[in-house]
Design a protein around this motif. Sequence first.
Motif, mmCIF file in Angstrom:
data_model
loop_
_atom_site.group_PDB
_atom_site.id
_atom_site.type_symbol
_atom_site.label_atom_id
_atom_site.label_comp_id
_atom_site.label_asym_id
_atom_site.label_seq_id
_atom_site.Cartn_x
_atom_site.Cartn_y
_atom_site.Cartn_z
ATOM 1 N N GLY A 1 33.937 35.957 46.140
ATOM 2 C CA GLY A 1 35.003 36.731 45.486
ATOM 3 C C GLY A 1 35.908 36.273 44.258
ATOM 4 N N ASP A 2 36.423 35.067 44.530
ATOM 5 C CA ASP A 2 37.123 34.327 43.572
ATOM 6 C C ASP A 2 36.079 33.144 43.190
ATOM 7 O OD1 ASP A 2 38.645 32.670 42.074
ATOM 8 O OD2 ASP A 2 40.466 32.805 43.547
ATOM 9 N N GLN A 3 35.250 33.569 41.724
ATOM 10 C CA GLN A 3 34.453 32.719 41.268
ATOM 11 C C GLN A 3 35.038 31.264 40.890
ATOM 12 O OE1 GLN A 3 30.666 35.174 39.539
ATOM 13 N NE2 GLN A 3 32.485 35.989 38.962
ATOM 14 N N GLN A 4 36.215 31.611 40.100
ATOM 15 C CA GLN A 4 36.863 30.458 39.452
ATOM 16 C C GLN A 4 37.229 29.566 40.760
ATOM 17 O OE1 GLN A 4 38.188 29.400 35.922
ATOM 18 N NE2 GLN A 4 37.417 27.834 37.307
ATOM 19 N N ALA A 5 37.770 29.811 41.696
ATOM 20 C CA ALA A 5 38.096 29.091 43.014
ATOM 21 C C ALA A 5 36.752 28.357 43.610
ATOM 22 C CB ALA A 5 38.564 29.853 43.952
ATOM 23 N N ALA A 6 35.629 28.974 43.481
ATOM 24 C CA ALA A 6 34.504 28.420 43.943
ATOM 25 C C ALA A 6 33.951 27.177 42.939
ATOM 26 C CB ALA A 6 33.313 29.436 44.048
ATOM 27 N N GLU B 1 23.364 47.323 37.849
ATOM 28 C CA GLU B 1 24.679 47.002 37.330
ATOM 29 C C GLU B 1 25.877 47.755 38.154
ATOM 30 O OE1 GLU B 1 25.811 44.714 35.139
ATOM 31 O OE2 GLU B 1 23.656 43.960 34.405
ATOM 32 N N GLU B 2 25.495 48.954 38.342
ATOM 33 C CA GLU B 2 26.543 49.785 39.054
ATOM 34 C C GLU B 2 26.367 49.315 40.715
ATOM 35 O OE1 GLU B 2 29.332 52.420 40.317
ATOM 36 O OE2 GLU B 2 28.578 51.883 38.259
ATOM 37 N N TRP B 3 25.350 49.007 41.196
ATOM 38 C CA TRP B 3 25.402 48.210 42.514
ATOM 39 C C TRP B 3 26.004 47.014 42.544
ATOM 40 C CZ3 TRP B 3 23.562 43.717 44.263
ATOM 41 C CH2 TRP B 3 23.457 43.523 45.749
ATOM 42 N N PHE B 4 25.846 46.391 41.402
ATOM 43 C CA PHE B 4 26.433 44.863 41.192
ATOM 44 C C PHE B 4 28.043 44.998 41.461
ATOM 45 C CE2 PHE B 4 27.865 40.980 39.209
ATOM 46 C CZ PHE B 4 27.124 39.886 39.850
ATOM 47 N N ALA B 5 28.619 45.831 40.528
ATOM 48 C CA ALA B 5 29.972 46.073 40.431
ATOM 49 C C ALA B 5 30.470 46.374 41.654
ATOM 50 C CB ALA B 5 30.340 47.075 39.181
ATOM 51 N N GLN B 6 29.955 47.470 42.397
ATOM 52 C CA GLN B 6 30.463 47.870 43.595
ATOM 53 C C GLN B 6 30.485 46.667 44.643
ATOM 54 O OE1 GLN B 6 28.196 51.352 45.005
ATOM 55 N NE2 GLN B 6 28.513 52.397 43.261
ATOM 56 N N MET B 7 29.363 45.898 44.682
ATOM 57 C CA MET B 7 29.383 44.713 45.691
ATOM 58 C C MET B 7 30.439 43.739 45.239
ATOM 59 S SD MET B 7 28.340 41.336 45.532
ATOM 60 C CE MET B 7 27.188 40.897 44.198
ATOM 61 N N LEU C 1 33.731 42.335 47.909
ATOM 62 C CA LEU C 1 33.849 40.840 48.508
ATOM 63 C C LEU C 1 35.250 40.415 49.091
ATOM 64 C CD1 LEU C 1 31.520 39.011 45.874
ATOM 65 C CD2 LEU C 1 31.118 39.717 48.060
ATOM 66 N N PRO C 2 35.276 39.849 49.919
ATOM 67 C CA PRO C 2 36.723 39.151 50.472
ATOM 68 C C PRO C 2 37.434 38.374 49.263
ATOM 69 C CG PRO C 2 35.015 39.019 52.017
ATOM 70 C CD PRO C 2 34.401 39.491 50.928
ATOM 71 N N GLY C 3 38.450 38.505 49.064
ATOM 72 C CA GLY C 3 39.305 37.801 48.142
ATOM 73 C C GLY C 3 38.655 38.026 46.794
ATOM 74 N N TYR C 4 38.075 39.264 46.364
ATOM 75 C CA TYR C 4 37.790 39.815 45.181
ATOM 76 C C TYR C 4 38.650 39.376 43.892
ATOM 77 C CZ TYR C 4 36.322 42.370 41.179
ATOM 78 O OH TYR C 4 35.902 43.094 39.901
ATOM 79 N N ARG C 5 38.317 38.950 43.139
ATOM 80 C CA ARG C 5 39.322 38.802 41.855
ATOM 81 C C ARG C 5 38.388 39.167 40.372
ATOM 82 N NH1 ARG C 5 43.345 33.636 41.474
ATOM 83 N NH2 ARG C 5 44.085 35.075 40.017
ATOM 84 N N GLU C 6 38.917 39.860 39.724
ATOM 85 C CA GLU C 6 38.318 40.294 38.308
ATOM 86 C C GLU C 6 38.158 38.976 37.562
ATOM 87 O OE1 GLU C 6 39.273 43.558 35.952
ATOM 88 O OE2 GLU C 6 39.723 44.801 37.636
ATOM 89 N N THR C 7 36.849 38.672 37.109
ATOM 90 C CA THR C 7 36.663 37.333 36.514
ATOM 91 C C THR C 7 35.956 37.768 35.079
ATOM 92 O OG1 THR C 7 36.533 36.218 38.494
ATOM 93 C CG2 THR C 7 35.749 35.054 36.566
ATOM 94 N N VAL C 8 36.252 37.333 34.173
ATOM 95 C CA VAL C 8 35.400 37.142 32.789
ATOM 96 C C VAL C 8 34.194 36.209 32.969
ATOM 97 C CG1 VAL C 8 35.174 36.709 30.326
ATOM 98 C CG2 VAL C 8 37.314 38.023 31.249
ATOM 99 N N GLU C 9 33.023 36.518 32.934
ATOM 100 C CA GLU C 9 32.219 35.673 33.485
ATOM 101 C C GLU C 9 31.529 34.823 32.106
ATOM 102 O OE1 GLU C 9 29.135 38.188 35.160
ATOM 103 O OE2 GLU C 9 30.386 38.224 37.218
ATOM 104 N N ASP C 10 32.629 34.139 31.811
ATOM 105 C CA ASP C 10 32.237 33.205 30.952
ATOM 106 C C ASP C 10 32.268 31.584 31.369
ATOM 107 O OD1 ASP C 10 32.672 31.031 28.596
ATOM 108 O OD2 ASP C 10 34.301 32.122 27.568
ATOM 109 N N TRP C 11 30.868 31.646 31.623
ATOM 110 C CA TRP C 11 30.648 30.255 32.631
ATOM 111 C C TRP C 11 31.281 28.972 31.976
ATOM 112 C CZ3 TRP C 11 30.440 31.292 37.521
ATOM 113 C CH2 TRP C 11 30.087 32.145 38.089
#
Length: 301
Positions: A142-147, A193-199, A203-213
Amino acid sequence: MNDQHPHSHSDFTEMDWEELAPVLEREAVLATPMYEQAADWLRTLLGGAEERAAGEASVRRVWDVGSGPGVVTCLLARAFPHAEVVAVDPAPALLARARDRAARLGLADRFRTHEAELPGDDLETLGTADLIWTSKVLHHVGDQQAAVALLAGRLRPGGVLAVAEGGLPDRILPRDIGIGRPGLQARLDAAQEEWFAQMRAGLPGYRETVEDWPALLTAAGLADTAGRTFLLDLPAPLDGTARDHITARLARAADQYADLLDETDRKTLTRLTDPKDEASVAHRPDAFFLTARTVHAGCAE
């Protein structure tokens, strides 16, 4: 069609890992040329050329977080022959296959497994690592930055965190395949893409994240961020292993995206995955497999 190893708790508890393990194994073996190229690149980031020239090895500890059945973990063990490698995964069945694979390849003396799931499980008991590799895992947190910050915090000075996320969608068939409506691949991409956005949103603790790795790696305190994309190109006609892989992926797409596709496309997928149908992937001379994976890396100071 790029998503095969879910790591969110809700997905994890619903998966039959004994059944899925051969699929994950076949996928990783098929993509081995990409992973070998990625390992060569990571060696340069870790001073591989200097190490070989000096006959020394500073890479002593490598983690594969979200290892699955251990195909890439074993590849990393071969790429870094002086390192202890640790396969980290929440599925005991997959870790058992990883241990068996390491034993068959003569790597058991440098191979460990650790049962853990991001982000809730503490990795401190593992200590630290010179290289942490994770592929198609963080997008299930959910929280990609924290991971990213959690993994970056387990690096030794000079260590590298490598995150394999993104690239290009798989390409497997021409636009017009002679059955159904042309453009099936594009509609599968849209459904994914639609399935991925819903998934992601569930997610627990989901936070919107700009996927600029690179930015996420930098925010986690890592320096010298870099990225490299690796291509896998298997032209038509495919061998049996590749055909089996594509058939399994299409069958899974038909199940995952059933509510996002119309009846015509669902019928087309049924035909493509039925080995008794002459129009199926099992018999098509025009089936191919083209994909690309991007690896983003940052170095601990």
